[in-house]
Design a protein around this motif. Sequence first.
Motif, PDB file in Angstrom:
ATOM      1  N   HIS A 136      33.776  46.520  30.094  1.00 55.74           N
ATOM      2  CA  HIS A 136      33.720  45.594  31.232  1.00 55.74           C
ATOM      3  C   HIS A 136      33.656  46.385  32.525  1.00 55.74           C
ATOM      4  CE1 HIS A 136      34.251  42.049  33.648  1.00 55.74           C
ATOM      5  NE2 HIS A 136      35.307  42.576  34.231  1.00 55.74           N
ATOM      6  N   VAL A 137      32.890  45.880  33.488  1.00 48.81           N
ATOM      7  CA  VAL A 137      32.790  46.527  34.790  1.00 48.81           C
ATOM      8  C   VAL A 137      33.568  45.716  35.816  1.00 48.81           C
ATOM      9  CG1 VAL A 137      30.602  45.386  35.419  1.00 48.81           C
ATOM     10  CG2 VAL A 137      31.206  47.575  36.460  1.00 48.81           C
ATOM     11  N   CYS A 138      34.431  46.390  36.574  1.00 49.68           N
ATOM     12  CA  CYS A 138      35.239  45.767  37.630  1.00 49.68           C
ATOM     13  C   CYS A 138      34.776  46.303  38.980  1.00 49.68           C
ATOM     14  CB  CYS A 138      36.729  46.095  37.450  1.00 49.68           C
ATOM     15  SG  CYS A 138      37.502  45.302  36.039  1.00 49.68           S
ATOM     16  N   ILE A 139      34.016  45.478  39.706  1.00 49.07           N
ATOM     17  CA  ILE A 139      33.479  45.918  40.991  1.00 49.07           C
ATOM     18  C   ILE A 139      33.604  44.805  42.020  1.00 49.07           C
ATOM     19  CG2 ILE A 139      31.855  47.591  40.029  1.00 49.07           C
ATOM     20  CD1 ILE A 139      29.665  45.447  40.281  1.00 49.07           C
ATOM     21  N   GLY A 140      33.539  45.185  43.287  1.00 47.92           N
ATOM     22  CA  GLY A 140      33.551  44.209  44.358  1.00 47.92           C
ATOM     23  C   GLY A 140      32.314  43.336  44.319  1.00 47.92           C
ATOM     24  N   GLY A 141      32.403  42.166  44.943  1.00 48.16           N
ATOM     25  CA  GLY A 141      31.265  41.256  44.982  1.00 48.16           C
ATOM     26  C   GLY A 141      31.168  40.360  43.764  1.00 48.16           C
ATOM     27  N   THR A 142      32.119  40.473  42.860  1.00 49.05           N
ATOM     28  CA  THR A 142      32.159  39.612  41.677  1.00 49.05           C
ATOM     29  C   THR A 142      33.463  38.822  41.696  1.00 49.05           C
ATOM     30  OG1 THR A 142      33.204  41.339  40.321  1.00 49.05           O
ATOM     31  CG2 THR A 142      30.795  41.251  40.321  1.00 49.05           C
ATOM     32  N   ALA A 143      33.528  37.782  40.869  1.00 53.63           N
ATOM     33  CA  ALA A 143      34.693  36.898  40.858  1.00 53.63           C
ATOM     34  C   ALA A 143      35.911  37.592  40.254  1.00 53.63           C
ATOM     35  CB  ALA A 143      34.378  35.629  40.078  1.00 53.63           C
ATOM     36  N   VAL A 144      37.004  37.590  41.006  1.00 51.60           N
ATOM     37  CA  VAL A 144      38.255  38.182  40.523  1.00 51.60           C
ATOM     38  C   VAL A 144      38.738  37.453  39.275  1.00 51.60           C
ATOM     39  CG1 VAL A 144      40.700  38.535  41.088  1.00 51.60           C
ATOM     40  CG2 VAL A 144      38.945  39.046  42.790  1.00 51.60           C
ATOM     41  N   THR A 161      34.983  50.390  40.393  1.00 53.91           N
ATOM     42  CA  THR A 161      35.208  51.079  41.662  1.00 53.91           C
ATOM     43  C   THR A 161      36.705  51.093  41.946  1.00 53.91           C
ATOM     44  OG1 THR A 161      34.735  48.963  42.761  1.00 53.91           O
ATOM     45  CG2 THR A 161      32.951  50.583  42.679  1.00 53.91           C
ATOM     46  N   PRO A 162      37.185  52.071  42.710  1.00 50.02           N
ATOM     47  CA  PRO A 162      38.630  52.223  42.911  1.00 50.02           C
ATOM     48  C   PRO A 162      39.338  50.976  43.437  1.00 50.02           C
ATOM     49  CG  PRO A 162      37.477  54.154  43.715  1.00 50.02           C
ATOM     50  CD  PRO A 162      36.426  53.159  43.351  1.00 50.02           C
ATOM     51  N   GLY A 163      38.732  50.311  44.417  1.00 46.91           N
ATOM     52  CA  GLY A 163      39.384  49.148  45.016  1.00 46.91           C
ATOM     53  C   GLY A 163      39.635  48.025  44.038  1.00 46.91           C
ATOM     54  N   ARG A 164      38.602  47.644  43.307  1.00 44.60           N
ATOM     55  CA  ARG A 164      38.750  46.533  42.359  1.00 44.60           C
ATOM     56  C   ARG A 164      39.645  46.912  41.187  1.00 44.60           C
ATOM     57  NH1 ARG A 164      36.228  41.594  41.170  1.00 44.60           N
ATOM     58  NH2 ARG A 164      36.030  41.526  43.444  1.00 44.60           N
ATOM     59  N   VAL A 165      39.535  48.138  40.704  1.00 43.38           N
ATOM     60  CA  VAL A 165      40.392  48.580  39.606  1.00 43.38           C
ATOM     61  C   VAL A 165      41.847  48.579  40.039  1.00 43.38           C
ATOM     62  CG1 VAL A 165      41.017  50.560  38.155  1.00 43.38           C
ATOM     63  CG2 VAL A 165      38.614  49.882  38.383  1.00 43.38           C
ATOM     64  N   LYS A 166      42.113  49.080  41.235  1.00 40.81           N
ATOM     65  CA  LYS A 166      43.478  49.075  41.772  1.00 40.81           C
ATOM     66  C   LYS A 166      44.011  47.650  41.864  1.00 40.81           C
ATOM     67  CE  LYS A 166      46.165  50.575  45.801  1.00 40.81           C
ATOM     68  NZ  LYS A 166      46.652  49.264  46.243  1.00 40.81           N
ATOM     69  N   ASP A 167      43.163  46.731  42.309  1.00 42.76           N
ATOM     70  CA  ASP A 167      43.549  45.325  42.416  1.00 42.76           C
ATOM     71  C   ASP A 167      43.896  44.745  41.049  1.00 42.76           C
ATOM     72  OD1 ASP A 167      43.932  42.826  43.731  1.00 42.76           O
ATOM     73  OD2 ASP A 167      41.910  42.211  43.158  1.00 42.76           O
ATOM     74  N   MET A 168      43.101  45.072  40.031  1.00 40.73           N
ATOM     75  CA  MET A 168      43.360  44.550  38.687  1.00 40.73           C
ATOM     76  C   MET A 168      44.655  45.121  38.106  1.00 40.73           C
ATOM     77  SD  MET A 168      41.086  42.305  37.846  1.00 40.73           S
ATOM     78  CE  MET A 168      41.224  41.789  39.568  1.00 40.73           C
ATOM     79  N   ILE A 169      44.934  46.384  38.418  1.00 37.16           N
ATOM     80  CA  ILE A 169      46.191  46.987  37.955  1.00 37.16           C
ATOM     81  C   ILE A 169      47.371  46.335  38.668  1.00 37.16           C
ATOM     82  CG2 ILE A 169      47.561  49.114  37.911  1.00 37.16           C
ATOM     83  CD1 ILE A 169      44.898  50.647  37.534  1.00 37.16           C
ATOM     84  N   SER A 170      47.244  46.117  39.971  1.00 36.43           N
ATOM     85  CA  SER A 170      48.312  45.479  40.762  1.00 36.43           C
ATOM     86  C   SER A 170      48.618  44.074  40.255  1.00 36.43           C
ATOM     87  CB  SER A 170      47.924  45.414  42.241  1.00 36.43           C
ATOM     88  OG  SER A 170      47.752  46.701  42.760  1.00 36.43           O
ATOM     89  N   ARG A 171      47.588  43.365  39.842  1.00 35.11           N
ATOM     90  CA  ARG A 171      47.766  41.998  39.328  1.00 35.11           C
ATOM     91  C   ARG A 171      48.227  41.999  37.870  1.00 35.11           C
ATOM     92  NH1 ARG A 171      44.470  37.931  42.241  1.00 35.11           N
ATOM     93  NH2 ARG A 171      43.404  38.966  43.966  1.00 35.11           N
TER      94      ARG A 171
END
Length: 200
Positions: A136-144, A161-171
Motif C-alpha cells: 500500500h502507498v501512503c501519500i498526500g493528496g489521497t483520502a486519509v 512519504t514521510p508526512g503521511r507515514v508519520k500521520d498514519m503511525i500517530s493515528r
Amino acid sequence: MVVGSQREKERVDWKIGSLLAKGQETSKDDGVDKIIETNYDTIYDSFDAMNIREDLLRGIYAYGFEKPSAIQQRAIVPCCKVWHRQDCYILHRVLQQLDLNVKECQALVLAPTRELAQQIQKVMIALGDYMEASCHVCIGGTAVREDIKKLSEGRHVVVGTPGRVKDMISREALRTDRIKQFVLDEADEMLSRGFQRSDL
C-alpha cells in the motif's frame, strides 16, 4: 528508484554500487562505464542462479527483466543475506524476506515525493505479483480514511512519504512492531528538502 526505463535502471545500479564496499571493477553496461565497488567475489550471471524464491523469480521475469545487470549480478545475493544492511535499496531483497503468512507491515519504504512512492509501489506489486505480496502507498493528496482502511486490513509492505507515514503511525493505523526492513530512498534529497506540508 526502480522503474522500467533504462535510465532509471542505471540510476539504481549506480546507487547500489556506491554502497558496496572494497575492490573496484570497471564494467560496461549498454555503453555506460561504471565503477562497481564490492567485497563479494561471487558473480551470478542469471536470476535463476541466485536462489531467489520461485514466486518472486516469476515476478521478476514477468516484469521484463531477463538478465541481471552487472550490479545486480554482484549485489542481490549478498544484500538478501545481510539483514543489517538497511542502507542497500533493492526491492528484490524486501520481497525475498517477507513472511507471507503474516499480513502485517513487515517493510516500510520512505520516499521524498509522491511520484517516487507511487513508482516504487507499482514495481513492488509487479515483482511480487506471483507471491501475492500486498503493498500500500501512503501519500498526500489521497483520502486519509482510505489509508486507515487499507492498513487495518493488513499490508506486507507500506511505501510512502514521510508526512503521511508519520500521520498514519500517530493515528496508530500503521503499526511498526512487525517491521523487519526499513528503506530510506533518496535520503540525500529527503534531508535537503526537509518535511513539507504537501507530503501530508
